[in-house]
Design a protein around this motif. Structure first.
Motif, PDB file in Angstrom:
ATOM      1  N   ASN A  30       0.828  -1.284   0.006  1.00 17.67           N
ATOM      2  CA  ASN A  30      -0.083  -0.156   0.004  1.00 17.67           C
ATOM      3  C   ASN A  30       0.784   1.298  -0.144  1.00 17.67           C
ATOM      4  O   ASN A  30       2.221   1.217   0.096  1.00 17.67           O
ATOM      5  N   ASN A 484      -8.348   2.863  -1.993  1.00 14.98           N
ATOM      6  CA  ASN A 484      -7.950   1.718  -0.921  1.00 14.98           C
ATOM      7  C   ASN A 484      -6.673   1.590  -0.936  1.00 14.98           C
ATOM      8  O   ASN A 484      -6.213   1.357   0.122  1.00 14.98           O
ATOM      9  N   LYS A 487      -5.293   4.292   1.422  1.00 13.11           N
ATOM     10  CA  LYS A 487      -5.917   4.151   2.808  1.00 13.11           C
ATOM     11  C   LYS A 487      -5.148   2.837   3.354  1.00 13.11           C
ATOM     12  O   LYS A 487      -5.555   2.456   4.472  1.00 13.11           O
ATOM     13  N   LYS A 489      -5.350   0.087   1.967  1.00 11.32           N
ATOM     14  CA  LYS A 489      -6.122  -1.389   1.951  1.00 11.32           C
ATOM     15  C   LYS A 489      -6.210  -2.019   0.781  1.00 11.32           C
ATOM     16  O   LYS A 489      -6.899  -2.906   0.202  1.00 11.32           O
ATOM     17  N   ALA A 490      -5.174  -1.486  -0.259  1.00 11.03           N
ATOM     18  CA  ALA A 490      -5.049  -2.197  -1.529  1.00 11.03           C
ATOM     19  C   ALA A 490      -3.742  -2.295  -1.761  1.00 11.03           C
ATOM     20  O   ALA A 490      -2.995  -1.327  -1.603  1.00 11.03           O
ATOM     21  N   ASP A 495      -6.211  -6.403  -4.950  1.00 11.48           N
ATOM     22  CA  ASP A 495      -6.983  -7.202  -3.956  1.00 11.48           C
ATOM     23  C   ASP A 495      -8.706  -7.493  -4.325  1.00 11.48           C
ATOM     24  O   ASP A 495      -9.387  -6.395  -4.586  1.00 11.48           O
ATOM     25  N   LEU A 504     -12.150  -4.726  -3.583  1.00  9.38           N
ATOM     26  CA  LEU A 504     -12.387  -4.266  -2.025  1.00  9.38           C
ATOM     27  C   LEU A 504     -12.521  -2.714  -2.098  1.00  9.38           C
ATOM     28  O   LEU A 504     -11.608  -2.162  -1.822  1.00  9.38           O
ATOM     29  N   TYR A 506     -13.466   0.899  -0.670  1.00 10.88           N
ATOM     30  CA  TYR A 506     -13.454   1.639   0.690  1.00 10.88           C
ATOM     31  C   TYR A 506     -15.214   1.764   1.048  1.00 10.88           C
ATOM     32  O   TYR A 506     -15.710   2.121   0.042  1.00 10.88           O
ATOM     33  N   SER A 507     -15.155   1.721   2.277  1.00 10.35           N
ATOM     34  CA  SER A 507     -16.365   2.069   2.943  1.00 10.35           C
ATOM     35  C   SER A 507     -17.085   3.353   3.060  1.00 10.35           C
ATOM     36  O   SER A 507     -15.952   4.229   3.030  1.00 10.35           O
TER      37      SER A 507
END
Length: 507
Positions: A30, A484, A487, A489-490, A495, A504, A506-507
């Motif tokens: 990341n 992502n 942050k 997350k990827a 991913d 995936l 981000y929320s």
């Protein structure tokens, strides 16, 4: 902006097929694998996103005139309407996690006549945009010139082909330093001079559309001189940059603590064939397109190779001008999209009658986007190595890097995700190998009015619905992956959630 006039239609692979192709790779986990001060961002430019072309005192630029002359036909008066929607766009940037936003200032919005009185509404807009970015923790990266010279200066003395442009550009730059420099730490003077001088003054397919027979490949030439004007325009671009950069360094840098540079189109040139002739002209062209800009910035003069090829058509730096140009940068901006091919093209032109490509004895062609997407990472790697070996590893910010697709409402832009992922990996590898790269920006943050293709193609992380009066923005898959990644997350190996065949998000 992109140097690609080939409209492509992307045929998306089924996502499970893409997983099978990429499943064995493992890249950067990341953005936190990068240095803490490395800048990740995205960008646009004024003409391409602001709209409000006839509002609040803005006057036409040469790009407006070029569009209205019939070279491009789309209505750009409203465009993406960032002029009225900048707060919404900055909120999207903040939600994504961008460190920086690169944008340009419209000279004719800020100073309608090119020189003289400021436009209060233009000043207010750019102050508001900069303040909004800072409020959300986003660094403003400001470009002073991106293809949009005030038409008033073009009409008065021919713009970049006249030495008068140097003084006017410096005065405009000082207004920007004075008014915005307390909050702007990254300035680019001129964007892609090695493109706009060829497109605008040799081949005639970019503003202001000047060229001469038989070199105007995309329009009927009514005025211009392809043999001499590109060299004049480049010379004055370098002097304008040097004048503005030295002004900033001597008058503002100690107080404002910013950095200033110039941005160059990062052409990765490969021979069209295995012939010795193609290999030779590709080698010359690689040196030519970088030397044209960088050599004067490094040593205060054009290279001996440039002088030998171009002859008396090449302007001469005075001693004072050479001293002004030498070392007048804190960083070099690079815009990079992919490879071009170079083919030996012998000619019998006299030196005085040759255009830039005839000087090189080469035909340089843009590769198709499909081929480019397969070879582009190799090209970027080679370009970064070239800057280390031939130019002493200057500080670099990659200010544009993106994947072109047919502009439509599809948000599932898997090829663009793959392209960004691969190029971030190349940047990371180059950093580990000693390259002095300090930032990476995607092109473009939202769909924009593209330089060559208008609204037919796009690079945007966000789709802009031009049929919607509100110009609503919709995040593409690339926006979600990039967010992502920023942050943590990827990774650059992608991913996937195999149960949904989606990234995936981000929320």
């Amino acid at each position: 902006m992109s140097i690609n006039n080939i409209i492509i239609v992307i045929s998306l692979l089924p996502l499970f097929l893409l997983i099978s192709i990429l499943g064995g790779t493992h890249g950067v986990d990341n953005r936190y694998d990068f240095p803490s001060d490395f800048i990740f961002g995205s960008g646009t430019t004024a003409f391409q996103v602001e709209g409000a072309a006839k509002e609040d005192g803005r006057t036409p630029s040469i790009w407006d005139t070029f569009v209205q002359s019939g070279q491009q036909t789309e209505d750009i008066d409203v465009g993406c309407n960032q002029y009225h929607k900048y707060k919404e766009d900055v909120k999207l940037m903040a939600d994504m996690g961008l460190d920086g936003y690169r944008f340009s200032i419209s000279w004719s919005r800020l100073i309608p006549n090119g020189r003289g009185p400021l436009n209060p509404k233009g000043l207010e807009y750019y102050n508001n945009l900069i303040n909004e970015l800072l409020l959300h923790g986003i660094q403003p990266h400001v470009t002073l010139y991106n293809y949009d010279l005030p038409q008033a200066l073009e009409d008065e003395y021919g713009g970049w082909i006249s030495p008068k442009i140097v003084e006017d550009f410096s005065a405009y730059a000082e207004v920007c330093f004075r008014e915005f420099g307390d909050r702007v730490l990254y300035w680019t003077t001129v964007n892609e001079p090695n493109v706009f001088v060829i497109g605008g003054y040799d081949l005639g397919f970019l503003p202001p559309g000047r060229c001469s027979f038989p070199f105007g490949k995309y329009k009927n030439c009514s005025e211009g001189n392809s043999a001499t004007e590109p060299y004049l325009a480049m010379h004055h671009s370098i002097l304008a940059h040097a004048s503005a950069a030295n002004l900033y360094r001597t008058k503002y840098k100690d107080k404002q603590h910013g950095q200033i540079g110039i941005s160059i189109y990062g052409i990765s040139l490969a021979p069209s064939t295995n012939s010795k002739e193609d290999a030779h002209v590709a080698q010359i062209a690689r040196q030519f397109f970088f030397d044209w800009v960088l050599h004067p910035l490094m040593v205060g003069d054009y290279s001996s190779m440039m002088k030998k090829i171009v002859g008396s058509k090449l302007p001469i730096f005075t001693k004072d001008e050479g001293n002004l140009a030498k070392g007048c940068y804190d960083f070099i901006g690079i815009t990079y999209y992919g490879e071009m091919s170079c083919k030996y093209l012998p000619n019998n032109w006299t030196v005085e009658d040759r255009d830039v490509y005839a000087d090189l004895q080469a035909q340089i062609e843009i590769q198709s986007a499909a081929k480019r997407s397969l070879t582009s990472t190799k090209g970027l790697k080679g370009l970064l190595e070239y800057l280390i070996q031939d130019y002493g590893n200057p500080p670099i910010i990659i200010y544009e890097n993106g994947f072109e697709a047919e502009r439509n409402a599809s948000l599932h832009d898997v090829p663009r995700v793959k392209y960004i992922m691969e190029h971030i990996q190349v940047v990371f590898d180059a950093l580990r190998n000693g390259s002095n790269i300090n930032g990476y920006f995607t092109w473009s943050f939202i769909d924009v009015y593209e330089l060559l293709t208008g609204y037919e193609t796009s690079y945007g992380l966000f789709y802009v619905d031009l049929d919607d009066p509100d110009r609503k923005r919709y995040p593409r898959l690339s926006a979600k992956w990039y967010s992502n990644f920023l942050k943590g997350k990827a990774s650059t190996s992608l991913d996937f959630d195999p149960t949904t065949e989606e990234l995936l998000f981000y929320s």
